[in-house]
Design a protein around this motif. Structure first.
Motif, mmCIF file in Angstrom:
data_model
loop_
_atom_site.group_PDB
_atom_site.id
_atom_site.type_symbol
_atom_site.label_atom_id
_atom_site.label_comp_id
_atom_site.label_asym_id
_atom_site.label_seq_id
_atom_site.Cartn_x
_atom_site.Cartn_y
_atom_site.Cartn_z
ATOM 1 N N PHE A 3 0.831 -1.203 0.000
ATOM 2 C CA PHE A 3 0.000 0.000 0.000
ATOM 3 C C PHE A 3 0.867 1.256 0.000
ATOM 4 O O PHE A 3 0.598 2.207 -0.736
ATOM 5 N N ASP A 4 1.923 1.266 0.820
ATOM 6 C CA ASP A 4 2.793 2.438 0.918
ATOM 7 C C ASP A 4 3.440 2.764 -0.414
ATOM 8 O O ASP A 4 3.493 3.928 -0.816
ATOM 9 N N SER A 5 3.940 1.760 -1.101
ATOM 10 C CA SER A 5 4.626 2.021 -2.367
ATOM 11 C C SER A 5 3.640 2.451 -3.455
ATOM 12 O O SER A 5 3.972 3.296 -4.286
ATOM 13 N N ILE A 6 2.431 1.918 -3.441
ATOM 14 C CA ILE A 6 1.410 2.352 -4.393
ATOM 15 C C ILE A 6 1.066 3.815 -4.150
ATOM 16 O O ILE A 6 0.973 4.612 -5.084
ATOM 17 N N PHE A 7 0.903 4.178 -2.890
ATOM 18 C CA PHE A 7 0.557 5.552 -2.547
ATOM 19 C C PHE A 7 1.688 6.505 -2.931
ATOM 20 O O PHE A 7 1.439 7.562 -3.524
ATOM 21 N N ALA A 8 2.929 6.146 -2.614
ATOM 22 C CA ALA A 8 4.072 7.007 -2.938
ATOM 23 C C ALA A 8 4.229 7.181 -4.444
ATOM 24 O O ALA A 8 4.497 8.286 -4.927
ATOM 25 N N SER A 9 4.048 6.116 -5.194
ATOM 26 C CA SER A 9 4.127 6.201 -6.653
ATOM 27 C C SER A 9 3.028 7.100 -7.204
ATOM 28 O O SER A 9 3.259 7.875 -8.135
ATOM 29 N N PHE A 42 11.367 9.947 1.524
ATOM 30 C CA PHE A 42 10.141 9.672 0.772
ATOM 31 C C PHE A 42 10.390 8.569 -0.245
ATOM 32 O O PHE A 42 9.567 7.669 -0.407
ATOM 33 N N ARG A 43 11.498 8.614 -0.920
ATOM 34 C CA ARG A 43 11.807 7.598 -1.931
ATOM 35 C C ARG A 43 12.034 6.225 -1.303
ATOM 36 O O ARG A 43 11.847 5.202 -1.960
ATOM 37 N N ARG A 44 12.429 6.194 -0.018
ATOM 38 C CA ARG A 44 12.606 4.906 0.677
ATOM 39 C C ARG A 44 11.278 4.194 0.892
ATOM 40 O O ARG A 44 11.256 3.014 1.231
ATOM 41 N N ILE A 45 10.166 4.878 0.692
ATOM 42 C CA ILE A 45 8.861 4.229 0.839
ATOM 43 C C ILE A 45 8.688 3.164 -0.240
ATOM 44 O O ILE A 45 8.211 2.070 0.033
ATOM 45 N N SER A 46 9.106 3.469 -1.456
ATOM 46 C CA SER A 46 8.917 2.499 -2.540
ATOM 47 C C SER A 46 10.204 1.828 -2.996
ATOM 48 O O SER A 46 10.155 0.806 -3.679
ATOM 49 N N ARG A 47 11.343 2.383 -2.631
ATOM 50 C CA ARG A 47 12.636 1.789 -3.000
ATOM 51 C C ARG A 47 13.509 1.740 -1.749
ATOM 52 O O ARG A 47 13.681 2.750 -1.073
#
Length: 84
Positions: A3-9, A42-47
């Motif tokens: 969910f976090d990575s979808i939201f950040a993207s 912020f980028r660490r949320i998806s990567r």
């Protein structure tokens, strides 16, 4: 995807579509020491970072990101799911 990575993207994509610079938005929401550190976190949320650690997104941060983009949290999530 989590969910976090979808939201950040979705936040990144919506900001890009609206022509907004992501760095000041992220720094306003996350309020870390500098804008560069805020965007890195912020980028660490998806990567993950070099040690393989991810960062989680808090509900407050999600709400503030949605507000900064003029959307609701539901709209951002729906955008992320349909555009992933």
């Amino acid at each position: 995807m989590s969910f976090d990575s979808i939201f950040a993207s979705a936040v990144e994509a919506i900001a890009r579509e609206q022509g907004k610079d992501l760095k000041p938005i992220v720094h306003d929401v996350m309020s870390l020491s500098t804008p560069d550190i805020s965007i890195r976190e912020f980028r660490r949320i998806s990567r993950p970072d070099k040690n393989g650690r991810y960062r989680t997104l808090t509900l407050r941060e999600g709400y503030e990101f949605a507000r900064a983009l003029g959307k609701t949290v539901d709209d951002v999530v729906a955008y992320g799911v349909t555009h992933s």
